[in-house]
Every structure is written in C-alpha cells, then in structure tokens.
Design a protein around this motif. Sequence first.
Motif, short mmCIF file in Angstrom:
data_model
loop_
_atom_site.label_atom_id
_atom_site.label_comp_id
_atom_site.label_asym_id
_atom_site.label_seq_id
_atom_site.Cartn_x
_atom_site.Cartn_y
_atom_site.Cartn_z
N ASP A 6 0.69 -1.03 -0.15
CA ASP A 6 -0.12 -0.17 0.22
C ASP A 6 0.76 1.36 0.01
OD1 ASP A 6 -0.69 -0.25 3.54
OD2 ASP A 6 0.81 -0.50 2.44
N PRO A 7 2.13 1.33 0.31
CA PRO A 7 2.86 2.63 0.21
C PRO A 7 2.67 3.30 -1.19
CG PRO A 7 4.13 0.90 1.38
CD PRO A 7 3.06 0.27 0.57
N PRO A 8 2.56 4.64 -1.26
CA PRO A 8 2.59 5.38 -2.25
C PRO A 8 4.01 4.96 -3.13
CG PRO A 8 2.74 6.76 -0.75
CD PRO A 8 2.52 5.27 0.01
N THR A 9 3.92 5.45 -4.47
CA THR A 9 5.59 5.79 -5.17
C THR A 9 6.20 6.85 -4.42
OG1 THR A 9 4.48 4.58 -7.21
CG2 THR A 9 6.47 5.95 -7.42
N PRO A 10 7.48 6.84 -4.33
CA PRO A 10 8.08 7.97 -3.78
C PRO A 10 7.95 9.10 -4.78
CG PRO A 10 9.45 5.80 -3.74
CD PRO A 10 8.32 5.45 -4.42
N SER A 206 11.18 -6.49 -11.88
CA SER A 206 10.28 -5.32 -11.92
C SER A 206 10.54 -4.32 -11.17
CB SER A 206 8.92 -5.98 -11.63
OG SER A 206 7.83 -5.09 -11.50
N PHE A 207 9.90 -2.98 -11.45
CA PHE A 207 10.09 -1.97 -10.65
C PHE A 207 8.80 -1.92 -9.44
CE2 PHE A 207 12.09 -0.45 -14.43
CZ PHE A 207 13.12 0.00 -14.01
N SER A 208 7.77 -2.80 -9.57
CA SER A 208 6.68 -2.92 -8.98
C SER A 208 7.00 -2.94 -7.23
CB SER A 208 5.94 -4.10 -9.25
OG SER A 208 5.34 -3.79 -10.59
N LYS A 209 7.72 -3.92 -6.86
CA LYS A 209 7.82 -4.17 -5.39
C LYS A 209 9.07 -3.17 -4.81
CE LYS A 209 4.85 -7.35 -6.09
NZ LYS A 209 4.54 -7.44 -7.61
N SER A 210 10.10 -3.48 -5.35
CA SER A 210 11.50 -2.83 -4.60
C SER A 210 11.33 -1.21 -4.86
CB SER A 210 12.64 -3.29 -5.12
OG SER A 210 12.84 -2.91 -6.50
N CYS A 211 10.63 -0.70 -5.95
CA CYS A 211 10.68 0.69 -6.01
C CYS A 211 9.05 1.54 -5.81
CB CYS A 211 10.89 1.16 -7.57
SG CYS A 211 12.61 0.56 -7.91
N LEU A 212 8.20 0.56 -5.35
CA LEU A 212 7.10 0.87 -5.00
C LEU A 212 6.21 1.33 -6.09
CD1 LEU A 212 7.48 2.51 -1.55
CD2 LEU A 212 6.84 0.22 -2.10
N MET A 213 6.35 0.72 -7.49
CA MET A 213 5.72 1.11 -8.69
C MET A 213 4.76 0.13 -9.16
SD MET A 213 9.03 2.84 -10.27
CE MET A 213 8.47 3.62 -11.69
N THR A 214 3.80 -0.47 -8.31
CA THR A 214 3.09 -1.59 -8.76
C THR A 214 2.12 -1.19 -9.72
OG1 THR A 214 1.36 -0.73 -7.04
CG2 THR A 214 2.93 -2.73 -6.42
N GLY A 215 1.41 0.35 -9.89
CA GLY A 215 0.62 0.27 -10.95
C GLY A 215 1.22 0.99 -12.24
N TRP A 216 2.61 1.02 -12.28
CA TRP A 216 3.22 1.78 -13.41
C TRP A 216 3.53 0.62 -14.51
CZ3 TRP A 216 5.95 6.67 -12.93
CH2 TRP A 216 5.89 7.27 -11.85
N ARG A 217 3.41 -0.44 -14.14
CA ARG A 217 3.62 -1.56 -15.14
C ARG A 217 4.85 -1.61 -15.74
NH1 ARG A 217 2.16 -4.30 -12.39
NH2 ARG A 217 1.60 -5.76 -13.76
#
Length: 256
Positions: A6-10, A206-217
């Motif tokens: 749930d944390p937002p993208t930085p 993927s960037f989704s987990k380590s960079c908090l970018m799940t919705g960026w695909r």
Amino acid sequence: MVWRGDPPTPAFICAAAQAALNAGDTFYTPNLGEPALREALANALPQLHRPVSPDRVVVTSSGVAALMLTAQALYNPEDRVVVVTPVWPNLVEISRILGAQVEEVALELQRDEQGIARWHLCLETLLHPLTTDCRALVINSPNNPSCWVMSAQQQAVIPVHCRRHGIWIVLDEVYSRIVFDGLPEGCASSFLDIAAPDDRLVVINSFSKSCLMTGWRLGWVVAPPALMMYELGKLILNTTAAVRPRIRAKSRSGRG
C-alpha cells in the motif's frame, strides 16, 4: 521477507515522470527499451551480482509481460516445463496458456532446530524431472506466497545440471530486493551471480515491489544474446511495441 503493497510511489519518481511528460517525452522508443534505461539497469546489477552488458537487458511493460514474452520465446505446445510451487499462479498459467505441459515440484514444510516451520526445496526431488526432454525450469525466489528463498548452495547445483541437459532456467526475481535476513548485499542471491553470458538463463524483474511502482507496469529481462533481438525483440514489436519511461528509479535501499 516482508512486503506491504500500500505505500505510494516515492515523490522523486513521480517528479521525474512529470518532468519527462512536461519535456515532451511521449513518443515511440526502441522496442527493447530506452537505451539509457537499459544501460542504467545494467550498471546497477554489478552492485548486486556479476556485471551484465546493456545489450542483454530488455525493458518490458510489466513483469507479467516479461514472463509471457519469455514463455512465448521459449515454449512450444507440449513442451515439458517444471515449476517450483507453491507459486504466484501466473507462472503456471502462462505456460499452460501456451500449451506447455506443466509439472509441479512442491516445496516441503519442515521444522528447524528451534521448531519453526520453514519451506524447504529438496534438490533430489527437483532434479529428478529435469531430463533432456524438459524445456524449462521456472523458479520464483524469493517466493510468493511462501517467502521461501533459494540458498546459494542450491543455486550452484541447478545450473550445472540444466547445462548438461540443455534446459532453460526462467527465474522470477521481482522480490529479490525485499530480503533482510543476514544478507548485507541488500538482495537475495541469484543465478546471475554464477551464470555465464550465454547460459540458458532468463531473469525477470520489476520496478513494482522494490521501487513501490505496482501500478506503473514496468519490468525488465536479463537474457542471453541468442534470445534478445531475434526472439524477444520480435515479440515486443508485435505486442506492446516499446516502453516509454526514461526514469532511473532508486529502490528503498538507495541502490539501483
């Protein structure tokens, strides 16, 4: 391994994307990804694993797309594909959608000396179905949903066996940076630590987990040269036809 989705993208990542839009970076890019981003990913890997040249890196529209593109490049109908389970369902279903015959090798739940139940991979059980008529071995480590992490000792054995039998290894490493138990490097060990450039190894991230970018695909692939332009490039051309971003996102550990 702990993950909360749930944390937002930085803010600095969002600001970089906004700046790129304002600068007019909205046009087509090369099919294998923006060269500067491919180079940035390749330059980040030596901090964690062995060096990889940028021409072995492909940027994809999500880690899921990377998994599908890899499967399309490698599998034919009726090919035998061995998958270590339990696992995120897509890793099994992608193979089945393409007509491959999936064989599951289950992790075992064992108790350690403190009585704590932990998932364990029996190498003998895994190696048994990895014969010359097997096309690929699929592993997700660190694993979703079990949190199991393959040891470096096991990783040293599997590539030797797969080279001998001509088997591809497809490794899903999207959780590799979210491991904290006694790993000063800040990530889980990888087959990239020991693999040669021409090994039949494809690593998905993927960037989704380590960079908090799940919705960026946004995802990427590290693959041997033989699989790059002629297979992955051709498939990307006829599916997503490139990925736009030029941002160089940093993980929460400050690397990459």
